[in-house]
Design a protein around this motif. Structure first.
Motif, PDB file in Angstrom:
ATOM      1  N   LYS A  45       0.850  -1.190   0.000  1.00  0.00           N
ATOM      2  CA  LYS A  45       0.000   0.000   0.000  1.00  0.00           C
ATOM      3  C   LYS A  45       0.888   1.242   0.000  1.00  0.00           C
ATOM      4  O   LYS A  45       1.897   1.290   0.711  1.00  0.00           O
ATOM      5  N   ALA A  46       0.463   2.251  -0.784  1.00  0.00           N
ATOM      6  CA  ALA A  46       1.188   3.524  -0.783  1.00  0.00           C
ATOM      7  C   ALA A  46       1.189   4.087   0.643  1.00  0.00           C
ATOM      8  O   ALA A  46       0.199   3.980   1.356  1.00  0.00           O
ATOM      9  N   GLY A  47       2.335   4.648   1.035  1.00  0.00           N
ATOM     10  CA  GLY A  47       2.462   5.205   2.388  1.00  0.00           C
ATOM     11  C   GLY A  47       3.165   4.285   3.365  1.00  0.00           C
ATOM     12  O   GLY A  47       3.560   4.713   4.450  1.00  0.00           O
ATOM     13  N   MET A  48       3.341   2.992   3.012  1.00  0.00           N
ATOM     14  CA  MET A  48       4.033   2.064   3.922  1.00  0.00           C
ATOM     15  C   MET A  48       5.526   2.377   3.972  1.00  0.00           C
ATOM     16  O   MET A  48       6.127   2.690   2.943  1.00  0.00           O
ATOM     17  N   PHE A  49       6.110   2.279   5.155  1.00  0.00           N
ATOM     18  CA  PHE A  49       7.566   2.384   5.296  1.00  0.00           C
ATOM     19  C   PHE A  49       8.183   1.006   5.120  1.00  0.00           C
ATOM     20  O   PHE A  49       7.659   0.015   5.636  1.00  0.00           O
ATOM     21  N   VAL A  50       9.293   0.950   4.395  1.00  0.00           N
ATOM     22  CA  VAL A  50       9.935  -0.334   4.079  1.00  0.00           C
ATOM     23  C   VAL A  50      11.449  -0.174   4.173  1.00  0.00           C
ATOM     24  O   VAL A  50      11.961   0.940   4.334  1.00  0.00           O
ATOM     25  N   THR A  51      12.161  -1.289   4.063  1.00  0.00           N
ATOM     26  CA  THR A  51      13.612  -1.220   3.862  1.00  0.00           C
ATOM     27  C   THR A  51      13.938  -1.927   2.559  1.00  0.00           C
ATOM     28  O   THR A  51      13.306  -2.933   2.205  1.00  0.00           O
ATOM     29  N   GLY A  52      14.912  -1.380   1.845  1.00  0.00           N
ATOM     30  CA  GLY A  52      15.379  -1.982   0.599  1.00  0.00           C
ATOM     31  C   GLY A  52      16.767  -2.564   0.829  1.00  0.00           C
ATOM     32  O   GLY A  52      17.672  -1.848   1.259  1.00  0.00           O
ATOM     33  N   HIS A  53      16.904  -3.882   0.594  1.00  0.00           N
ATOM     34  CA  HIS A  53      18.192  -4.556   0.784  1.00  0.00           C
ATOM     35  C   HIS A  53      18.822  -4.708  -0.600  1.00  0.00           C
ATOM     36  O   HIS A  53      18.419  -5.572  -1.377  1.00  0.00           O
ATOM     37  N   VAL A  54      19.772  -3.825  -0.885  1.00  0.00           N
ATOM     38  CA  VAL A  54      20.347  -3.729  -2.233  1.00  0.00           C
ATOM     39  C   VAL A  54      21.620  -4.557  -2.287  1.00  0.00           C
ATOM     40  O   VAL A  54      22.515  -4.388  -1.451  1.00  0.00           O
ATOM     41  N   THR A  55      21.698  -5.471  -3.266  1.00  0.00           N
ATOM     42  CA  THR A  55      22.926  -6.254  -3.450  1.00  0.00           C
ATOM     43  C   THR A  55      23.924  -5.387  -4.207  1.00  0.00           C
ATOM     44  O   THR A  55      23.756  -5.120  -5.396  1.00  0.00           O
ATOM     45  N   THR A  56      24.958  -4.937  -3.478  1.00  0.00           N
ATOM     46  CA  THR A  56      25.930  -4.020  -4.090  1.00  0.00           C
ATOM     47  C   THR A  56      27.193  -4.756  -4.541  1.00  0.00           C
ATOM     48  O   THR A  56      27.992  -4.220  -5.292  1.00  0.00           O
ATOM     49  N   ASP A  57      27.382  -5.996  -4.050  1.00  0.00           N
ATOM     50  CA  ASP A  57      28.579  -6.750  -4.418  1.00  0.00           C
ATOM     51  C   ASP A  57      28.328  -8.213  -4.059  1.00  0.00           C
ATOM     52  O   ASP A  57      27.375  -8.526  -3.344  1.00  0.00           O
ATOM     53  N   THR A  58      29.179  -9.119  -4.547  1.00  0.00           N
ATOM     54  CA  THR A  58      29.073 -10.529  -4.143  1.00  0.00           C
ATOM     55  C   THR A  58      30.463 -11.038  -3.793  1.00  0.00           C
ATOM     56  O   THR A  58      31.469 -10.479  -4.217  1.00  0.00           O
ATOM     57  N   ARG A  59      30.483 -12.098  -2.977  1.00  0.00           N
ATOM     58  CA  ARG A  59      31.760 -12.668  -2.560  1.00  0.00           C
ATOM     59  C   ARG A  59      31.615 -14.173  -2.419  1.00  0.00           C
ATOM     60  O   ARG A  59      30.645 -14.645  -1.839  1.00  0.00           O
ATOM     61  N   PHE A  60      32.583 -14.935  -2.977  1.00  0.00           N
ATOM     62  CA  PHE A  60      32.548 -16.396  -2.839  1.00  0.00           C
ATOM     63  C   PHE A  60      33.179 -16.805  -1.517  1.00  0.00           C
ATOM     64  O   PHE A  60      34.214 -16.259  -1.124  1.00  0.00           O
ATOM     65  N   VAL A  61      32.556 -17.771  -0.822  1.00  0.00           N
ATOM     66  CA  VAL A  61      33.147 -18.341   0.405  1.00  0.00           C
ATOM     67  C   VAL A  61      33.199 -19.852   0.235  1.00  0.00           C
ATOM     68  O   VAL A  61      32.375 -20.443  -0.463  1.00  0.00           O
ATOM     69  N   SER A  62      34.197 -20.478   0.868  1.00  0.00           N
ATOM     70  CA  SER A  62      34.448 -21.895   0.566  1.00  0.00           C
ATOM     71  C   SER A  62      33.539 -22.853   1.337  1.00  0.00           C
ATOM     72  O   SER A  62      33.287 -23.953   0.870  1.00  0.00           O
ATOM     73  N   VAL A  63      33.043 -22.452   2.516  1.00  0.00           N
ATOM     74  CA  VAL A  63      32.061 -23.299   3.226  1.00  0.00           C
ATOM     75  C   VAL A  63      30.958 -22.390   3.765  1.00  0.00           C
ATOM     76  O   VAL A  63      31.242 -21.422   4.472  1.00  0.00           O
TER      77      VAL A  63
END
Length: 313
Positions: A219-237
């Motif tokens: 609905k218009a007027g709702m407050f939200v958070t935007g989780h923006v993927t700005t980078d990626t990183r590989f991890v081994s486990v």
């Protein structure tokens, strides 16, 4: 139980609880004694299935590095229309109200022209919902004044505030997850627009996401958070975040061994919304309780409280 204490004045606690388990009778008690000794938490395949516990392998993963921005849902200005009369006139009939769903061409109101006294109609230019309503019966209105605003709520805008420190990381096309708290399902989108100026009042920039709202949840007027993927990183486990549990103040993952689950204390590295890097405690390829891992924890706690509770289910 009192005799038991006299017999064991030396009081070997382990032995005593074992004999109690055997007193509990038969097969169930004995199994449980074995479980205590091995330290493994036993759940049969059918129990795992009934409880919905998912077991999967610890694997390498690509973690999303996220920037979290506050925002607000707004009407999509590109999918809304202002409805105005073509001539000056008096309102004689109102056919649509605030919140009504209307179709393109549908009559919203009838007016009588001041010049010709002939009736004429104002109609909806698009399919949508009446989101603003500035009209009363008998009112004299001027040509070009807004009587209704009709918006197609199938798509909305999310306007996110970019703090100065993050301005360099946020770009058009980056994936975004929009959230509004625990009880609300999240939505996914991409940044469609990044504003060219920083607001003088708030010192923030603007990033806009066009949000699919075909289910009508937002609905218009709702407050939200935007989780923006700005980078990626590989991890081994990595393991799923839903695998992490706290046991006696330590963070553990329940690893499946032959004969049951073993709680392993883990050291955590980077994490994103779904996965967490494991620096120690779980090896690549080991099988662990990934979803509904709290069921395994509950089974262990139940065993600790009541030595006879292991296999009653």
């Amino acid at each position: 139980s009192h005799d038991n204490h006299d017999d064991h004045s030396g009081h070997d606690h382990g032995e005593e609880s074992h004999s109690e388990a055997e007193d509990a009778g038969g097969h169930e008690g004995h199994d449980h004694g074995d479980e205590e000794e091995s330290g493994l938490i036993q759940l049969t395949d059918s129990q795992l299935k009934d409880f919905g516990v998912v077991v999967e392998e610890a694997d390498l993963a690509e973690l999303a590095i996220e920037t979290v921005l506050p925002g607000e849902i707004k009407l999509n200005q590109e999918s809304m229309a202002h409805v105005s009369p073509r001539y000056d006139g008096v309102v004689t009939k109102i056919s649509a109200r605030l919140g009504d769903r209307v179709e393109a061409g549908q009559v919203l109101a009838t007016l009588e022209s001041n010049e010709t006294l002939a009736p004429f109609q104002v109609t909806a230019p698009i399919d949508g919902t009446v989101v603003e309503f500035h009209i009363t019966l008998g009112e004299s209105v001027q040509a070009g004044s807004y009587l209704f605003i009709v918006a197609d709520l199938q798509s909305l805008w999310v306007d996110l505030d970019i703090f100065q420190k993050d301005l360099g990381h946020i770009d058009k096309g980056q994936p975004v997850v929009i959230r509004a708290g625990h009880n609300f399902p999240q939505s996914e989108g991409v940044i469609d627009y990044v504003g060219p100026v920083v607001s003088e009042d708030t010192r923030t920039g603007l990033a806009r996401v066009v949000l699919d709202n075909s289910n009508g949840r937002w609905k218009a007027g709702m407050f939200v958070t935007g989780h923006v993927t700005t980078d990626t990183r590989f991890v081994s486990v990595a393991v799923k975040r839903s695998a992490l549990q706290t046991l006696e103040g330590r963070t553990v993952v329940f690893v499946q061994e032959k004969g049951g689950f073993e709680p392993r204390q883990v050291t955590l590295g980077e994490q994103d919304s779904q996965y967490v890097e494991i620096l120690s405690g779980v090896e690549l390829g080991e099988r662990y309780a990934s979803e509904k891992s709290f069921i395994v924890k509950a089974q262990k706690e139940k065993a600790n409280i009541d030595p006879h509770a292991g296999h009653n289910h």
